[in-house]
Write a protein that holds these residues in place. Structure first.
Motif, PDB file in Angstrom:
ATOM      1  N   UNK A 663      52.031  29.988  46.534  1.00  0.00           N
ATOM      2  CA  UNK A 663      51.104  29.000  46.241  1.00  0.00           C
ATOM      3  C   UNK A 663      50.231  29.246  44.977  1.00  0.00           C
ATOM      4  N   UNK A 664      49.953  27.588  44.258  1.00  0.00           N
ATOM      5  CA  UNK A 664      49.194  27.485  43.358  1.00  0.00           C
ATOM      6  C   UNK A 664      47.931  27.188  44.359  1.00  0.00           C
ATOM      7  N   UNK A 665      46.115  28.344  43.183  1.00  0.00           N
ATOM      8  CA  UNK A 665      45.617  28.052  44.030  1.00  0.00           C
ATOM      9  C   UNK A 665      43.626  28.199  43.394  1.00  0.00           C
ATOM     10  N   UNK A 666      43.077  28.138  43.957  1.00  0.00           N
ATOM     11  CA  UNK A 666      41.663  28.029  43.314  1.00  0.00           C
ATOM     12  C   UNK A 666      40.876  29.204  44.001  1.00  0.00           C
ATOM     13  N   UNK A 667      40.228  30.210  43.201  1.00  0.00           N
ATOM     14  CA  UNK A 667      39.314  30.912  43.722  1.00  0.00           C
ATOM     15  C   UNK A 667      38.071  30.163  44.965  1.00  0.00           C
ATOM     16  N   UNK A 668      37.581  30.459  45.621  1.00  0.00           N
ATOM     17  CA  UNK A 668      36.701  29.245  46.305  1.00  0.00           C
ATOM     18  C   UNK A 668      35.459  29.970  46.572  1.00  0.00           C
ATOM     19  N   UNK A 669      35.216  31.217  46.725  1.00  0.00           N
ATOM     20  CA  UNK A 669      34.705  32.115  47.580  1.00  0.00           C
ATOM     21  C   UNK A 669      35.001  33.538  46.814  1.00  0.00           C
ATOM     22  N   UNK A 670      33.815  34.708  46.493  1.00  0.00           N
ATOM     23  CA  UNK A 670      33.792  35.596  45.722  1.00  0.00           C
ATOM     24  C   UNK A 670      32.435  36.253  46.992  1.00  0.00           C
ATOM     25  N   UNK A 671      33.787  37.756  47.754  1.00  0.00           N
ATOM     26  CA  UNK A 671      32.316  38.092  48.134  1.00  0.00           C
ATOM     27  C   UNK A 671      32.965  39.504  48.640  1.00  0.00           C
ATOM     28  N   UNK A 672      32.067  41.082  48.997  1.00  0.00           N
ATOM     29  CA  UNK A 672      32.340  42.027  48.610  1.00  0.00           C
ATOM     30  C   UNK A 672      33.571  42.478  49.149  1.00  0.00           C
ATOM     31  N   UNK A 673      33.685  42.206  50.468  1.00  0.00           N
ATOM     32  CA  UNK A 673      35.245  42.201  50.929  1.00  0.00           C
ATOM     33  C   UNK A 673      36.527  41.791  50.815  1.00  0.00           C
ATOM     34  N   UNK A 679      43.551  26.715  48.412  1.00  0.00           N
ATOM     35  CA  UNK A 679      45.395  25.823  48.009  1.00  0.00           C
ATOM     36  C   UNK A 679      45.334  24.607  48.148  1.00  0.00           C
ATOM     37  N   UNK A 680      46.713  24.039  47.463  1.00  0.00           N
ATOM     38  CA  UNK A 680      46.360  23.026  46.611  1.00  0.00           C
ATOM     39  C   UNK A 680      46.499  21.077  48.004  1.00  0.00           C
ATOM     40  N   UNK A 681      47.030  22.001  49.540  1.00  0.00           N
ATOM     41  CA  UNK A 681      46.236  21.637  50.618  1.00  0.00           C
ATOM     42  C   UNK A 681      44.976  21.264  51.402  1.00  0.00           C
ATOM     43  N   UNK A 682      44.356  22.163  50.857  1.00  0.00           N
ATOM     44  CA  UNK A 682      42.835  21.895  50.575  1.00  0.00           C
ATOM     45  C   UNK A 682      42.684  23.524  51.922  1.00  0.00           C
ATOM     46  N   UNK A 683      43.566  24.293  52.119  1.00  0.00           N
ATOM     47  CA  UNK A 683      44.076  25.761  53.432  1.00  0.00           C
ATOM     48  C   UNK A 683      43.187  26.772  52.565  1.00  0.00           C
ATOM     49  N   UNK A 684      42.861  27.119  53.219  1.00  0.00           N
ATOM     50  CA  UNK A 684      41.955  28.433  52.359  1.00  0.00           C
ATOM     51  C   UNK A 684      42.155  29.721  53.030  1.00  0.00           C
ATOM     52  N   UNK A 685      42.595  31.071  52.316  1.00  0.00           N
ATOM     53  CA  UNK A 685      42.657  32.137  53.201  1.00  0.00           C
ATOM     54  C   UNK A 685      42.149  33.754  51.968  1.00  0.00           C
ATOM     55  N   UNK A 715      37.807  38.416  38.383  1.00  0.00           N
ATOM     56  CA  UNK A 715      38.215  36.977  38.980  1.00  0.00           C
ATOM     57  C   UNK A 715      36.771  36.628  39.615  1.00  0.00           C
ATOM     58  N   UNK A 716      36.657  35.338  39.295  1.00  0.00           N
ATOM     59  CA  UNK A 716      35.694  34.295  39.717  1.00  0.00           C
ATOM     60  C   UNK A 716      35.677  33.824  40.587  1.00  0.00           C
ATOM     61  N   UNK A 717      34.545  33.006  40.692  1.00  0.00           N
ATOM     62  CA  UNK A 717      34.779  31.258  41.619  1.00  0.00           C
ATOM     63  C   UNK A 717      35.396  30.616  40.834  1.00  0.00           C
ATOM     64  N   UNK A 718      36.686  29.899  41.037  1.00  0.00           N
ATOM     65  CA  UNK A 718      37.186  28.577  40.524  1.00  0.00           C
ATOM     66  C   UNK A 718      38.048  29.141  39.782  1.00  0.00           C
ATOM     67  N   UNK A 719      38.024  30.325  39.597  1.00  0.00           N
ATOM     68  CA  UNK A 719      39.770  30.698  38.340  1.00  0.00           C
ATOM     69  C   UNK A 719      40.872  30.051  38.681  1.00  0.00           C
ATOM     70  N   UNK A 720      41.599  29.169  38.450  1.00  0.00           N
ATOM     71  CA  UNK A 720      43.324  29.424  39.793  1.00  0.00           C
ATOM     72  C   UNK A 720      44.030  30.810  39.091  1.00  0.00           C
ATOM     73  N   UNK A 721      44.865  31.308  40.377  1.00  0.00           N
ATOM     74  CA  UNK A 721      45.210  32.046  40.666  1.00  0.00           C
ATOM     75  C   UNK A 721      46.875  31.408  41.833  1.00  0.00           C
ATOM     76  N   UNK A 722      47.767  32.522  41.247  1.00  0.00           N
ATOM     77  CA  UNK A 722      48.934  32.224  42.529  1.00  0.00           C
ATOM     78  C   UNK A 722      48.926  33.043  43.071  1.00  0.00           C
ATOM     79  N   UNK A 723      49.152  32.894  44.886  1.00  0.00           N
ATOM     80  CA  UNK A 723      49.008  33.518  45.657  1.00  0.00           C
ATOM     81  C   UNK A 723      50.838  33.805  46.552  1.00  0.00           C
ATOM     82  N   UNK A 724      50.596  34.750  47.188  1.00  0.00           N
ATOM     83  CA  UNK A 724      51.493  34.968  48.549  1.00  0.00           C
ATOM     84  C   UNK A 724      51.109  34.703  50.174  1.00  0.00           C
ATOM     85  N   UNK A 725      51.803  34.192  50.321  1.00  0.00           N
ATOM     86  CA  UNK A 725      50.677  34.028  51.645  1.00  0.00           C
ATOM     87  C   UNK A 725      51.750  35.951  52.611  1.00  0.00           C
ATOM     88  N   UNK A 726      50.268  36.639  52.949  1.00  0.00           N
ATOM     89  CA  UNK A 726      50.427  37.580  53.442  1.00  0.00           C
ATOM     90  C   UNK A 726      51.097  37.750  54.742  1.00  0.00           C
TER      91      UNK A 726
END
Length: 755
Positions: A663-673, A679-685, A715-726
């Motif tokens: 799924x395409x998504x946007x980086x919504x948070x950045x932490x040291x872990x 995702x476009x459906x507002x679900x966050x992982x 990798x910065x907050x707001x960057x578009x990324x494509x992710x796989x559900x792991x």
């Protein structure tokens, strides 16, 4: 289930003002103070507490009054001087200061330690947040003394090393935040472990004799009975079995139990409610203003049953309009000291999970006697205004009334009338909508901020399985109701807050909202510059106007949710208080909650205070109401956390059928872990940093990014990324992603330690 009109606003009212207290503010010499004071602007409450404590630490035995502190801090405007008085009283109540005489305060001796609240981090260490420290204090896992998230503790500070954060160790646990823990049982022959949900870094050891019939794989509630000094795990006892893990009802009950929220009413409370008759005695009709002949209606969510507000409209001969805002008269039925009142106070608020409402009042009251159902006579506490066609309020009246609603509208029905211009009571709805738009425009001109977040909703089948995800947006019908509720709340607060009589200020319950933290706002501004946006951070009006302009500009763009989320995080949270500091998100000098007594206890408090005032009396014990405000704010926070947890659970459950998909998504948070991705459906992982195998990544907190040490990849907050559900973890409400092209994975599961 239903979520009342103001839910979209209840946690989104934040301050529009930027201020410039440095986070490393220290008390200065008299010469430096004079020089510095000319550069200091106004404070928000959080930073003002730190500044006052810094001044008093330099001279801990000297008493100060608000005038002296204002002078030292360079505060000259009347509004900020009033805030100094509020902060001094709060520091006294919380034990940091002692009052040496009327209005004169000094430090309370503490013996080289500070107190604060523990904020646990996922990897086991914690930060202590304290008004006594300029920055959060780092506490390693070995120095926590078994302290847990939310505990109030006393910490001894270590000598500070150059270039390092403040660090300390817990020496005393003053107040536990949690008594009971919810989790899943793993049972062996001789003992068991309860694996807790939430931010808990340990499992609870349960001796076999303490299981009380609970079985392996069940969700249960445990109470910690002891925690030996050298043991990694506490010892506990099972107090309640909730059911089998993974069953929908069990999981919803577990969420309520996790936040120590009730699931059912005690029998004595239900019986007390059932004794209240539906019939209204003639004596009540005789003592109330009668609105049964005036056109009146309600607008609520389609699935709502607890209608606690209605609008009436009447045209006056002078061309003006009489608008009635009628609120269910709950306190007529729920008397102070009764079992109904005690239960409502303990709950503090109704709780809205994804599939149900856990009401503050029993159904006989919330959906029956008090609910403003159509074609039934109902008792109300009303705010009635004479308004010009331009939306200017000329006269106001507050008092007890009786109404009979002509029509119950859903938001969708009212919205269709607004969009088509036709339908039942179309003239009244269109007229009120036009006024609401004018009032809203005026509010924005005065500095109110237009936060308007999209809510995630689920279609759920009979077994509780989420079938689809959809989004609920606030439209004109919602904003119509919202604007008139804001008007009533504002005018009731002004009645109490403006001026004081011969006996001094009137005790009242305000809904207050502090100014934002200057550093957070500046960091937010720096971040949005990367997208080509910016806000003005100098004047209150400028901040509000530029923030509204920003929110309008990002609407519909890929960075919308990230920008809105960070804007909200830069602001303060609203809360209840007997000390008014205004509501900066709304740009109101006075604000309260009057309009939802069926679902919020503070509104009941306001109704009682208003009734007493209208009858010529007054409340005299500020302290009692201060504690009630603190409790109400705490219960509101718990309810909001439970609501978010239920949504997160359903999001993870929904994505179980999509493991392995991209799924395409946007980086919504950045932490040291890890990197959080929406995702476009507002679900966050989250993408764990451990799964970014191409480099060693370093966390840059200030710039919301991680950077590869060797490749320089960012990798910065707001960057578009494509992710796989792991993988999905319903127990932890956790959804893990991989970068779609990131290669193989490693599983670094945490082994459990035992006593």
């Amino acid at each position: 289930m239903s979520c009342k009109h103001t839910n979209s606003l209840k946690n989104l009212f934040y301050s529009p003002i930027a201020f410039y207290l440095p986070t490393n503010f220290k008390a200065m010499s008299k010469k430096d103070k004079k020089k510095k004071s000319r550069k200091m602007a106004a404070f928000n409450k959080k930073n003002l507490k730190s500044a006052i404590l810094s001044v008093m630490y330099d001279d801990p035995v000297k008493p100060f009054n608000y005038r002296q502190l204002s002078s030292i801090l360079g505060i000259t405007d009347e509004e900020s001087r009033k805030l100094v008085v509020v902060v001094l009283e709060e520091l006294r109540e919380s034990g940091y200061l002692e009052e040496m005489g009327r209005g004169r305060f000094r430090m309370r001796t503490r013996g080289g330690t500070i107190t604060g609240v523990v904020d646990m981090q996922p990897t086991g260490y914690a930060y202590l947040h304290s008004d006594e420290a300029e920055t959060p204090v780092y506490v390693s896992a070995r120095n926590l003394l078994h302290a847990m998230a939310g505990d109030k503790v006393r910490v001894h500070l270590f000598a500070r090393r150059k270039g390092h954060d403040l660090e300390g160790e817990v020496v005393e646990i003053l107040e536990r935040s949690k008594k009971y823990f919810v989790g899943t049982l793993e049972v062996t022959r001789n003992y068991a472990f309860l694996v807790p949900t939430g931010k808990v870094s340990f499992d609870i050891f349960i001796p076999a004799e303490n299981l009380h019939g609970a079985r392996n794989g069940q969700k249960a509630v445990a109470e910690i009975t002891e925690w030996p000094a050298n043991a990694r795990n506490p010892v506990g006892v099972i107090t309640e079995v909730l059911g089998d893990a993974g069953v929908h009802d069990t999981e919803m009950h577990a969420i309520l139990a996790e936040f120590e929220l009730p699931r059912r009413f005690p029998d004595k409370v239900e019986k007390a409610a059932e004794k209240i008759p539906d019939e209204i005695p003639q004596s009540e009709y005789n003592r109330r203003r009668d609105f049964r002949g005036v056109t009146t209606f309600t607008i609520d969510p389609a699935d709502a049953k607890d209608f606690d507000d209605a609008l009436s409209l009447k045209k006056l001969d002078n061309g003006h309009l009489e608008i009635g805002i009628h609120i269910a008269d709950v306190t007529h039925y729920v008397k102070p000291g009764s079992v109904l009142d005690e239960e409502a106070y303990e709950r503090g608020t109704s709780v809205y999970l994804v599939d149900r409402v856990v009401p503050m009042l029993p159904e006989h009251l919330s959906n029956g006697v008090c609910s403003l159902r159509p074609h039934e006579d109902k008792l109300c506490f009303s705010a009635v205004f004479e308004v010009t066609p331009e939306g200017k309020v000329l006269h106001q009246w507050f008092g007890k009334t009786v109404i009979n609603s002509d029509r119950r509208f859903s938001y969708e029905e009212a919205q269709e009338i607004i969009e088509t211009g036709s339908g039942e009571l179309a003239e009244e709805i269109l007229l009120l909508n036009g006024l609401a738009q004018k009032m809203r425009e005026e509010r924005f001109r005065a500095g109110s901020i237009a936060f308007d977040r999209v809510e995630v909703k689920f279609d759920i089948d009979d077994s509780g399985k989420p079938l689809s995800v959809w989004f609920k947006e606030s439209k004109e019908a919602n904003k119509l109701i919202e604007e008139f509720m804001l008007l009533a709340n504002k005018k009731v607060a002004e009645l109490f807050g403006k001026g004081a009589d011969k006996k001094g200020p009137r005790v009242f319950v305000y809904r207050v909202h502090d100014r934002p933290d200057a550093e957070k706002l500046e960091n937010f501004n720096n971040f949005i510059h990367k997208f080509g946006y910016g806000i003005q951070t100098v004047t209150p009006r400028g901040v509000a106007e530029s923030m509204n302009h920003l929110l309008e500009n990002v609407r519909g763009k890929k960075e919308q949710n990230v920008v809105e989320m960070l804007a909200i995080r830069a602001m303060a949270k609203a809360e209840y208080s007997v000390r008014n500091i205004g509501h900066y998100g709304l740009a109101f000098d006075y604000y309260t909650h009057f309009t939802s007594p069926i679902r919020r206890y503070p509104d009941m408090m306001v109704h009682r205070l208003l009734e007493k005032f209208l009858e010529g009396g007054r409340a005299s014990h500020t302290g009692d109401y201060a504690e009630m405000c603190r409790h109400s704010s705490e219960m509101e926070s718990r309810a909001a956390s439970a609501e978010r947890a239920s949504v997160k659970y359903k999001q993870v459950e929904f994505m179980q059928d999509h493991v392995g998909e991209e799924f395409p998504g946007v980086i919504s948070g950045v932490t040291d872990w890890g990197l959080y991705v929406e995702l476009e459906n507002k679900i966050e992982g989250m993408i764990p940093v451990s799964q970014l195998d191409d480099d060693f990544y370093i966390f840059d907190e200030k710039n919301y990014l991680i950077r590869g040490r060797h490749t320089g990849r960012i990798f910065q907050l707001g960057d578009p990324v494509k992710v796989k559900i792991w993988r999905t973890n319903l127990e932890k409400k956790q959804l893990d992603f991989l970068l779609a092209n990131n290669g193989e994975t490693r599983d670094n599961s945490r082994p459990r330690s035992k006593n």
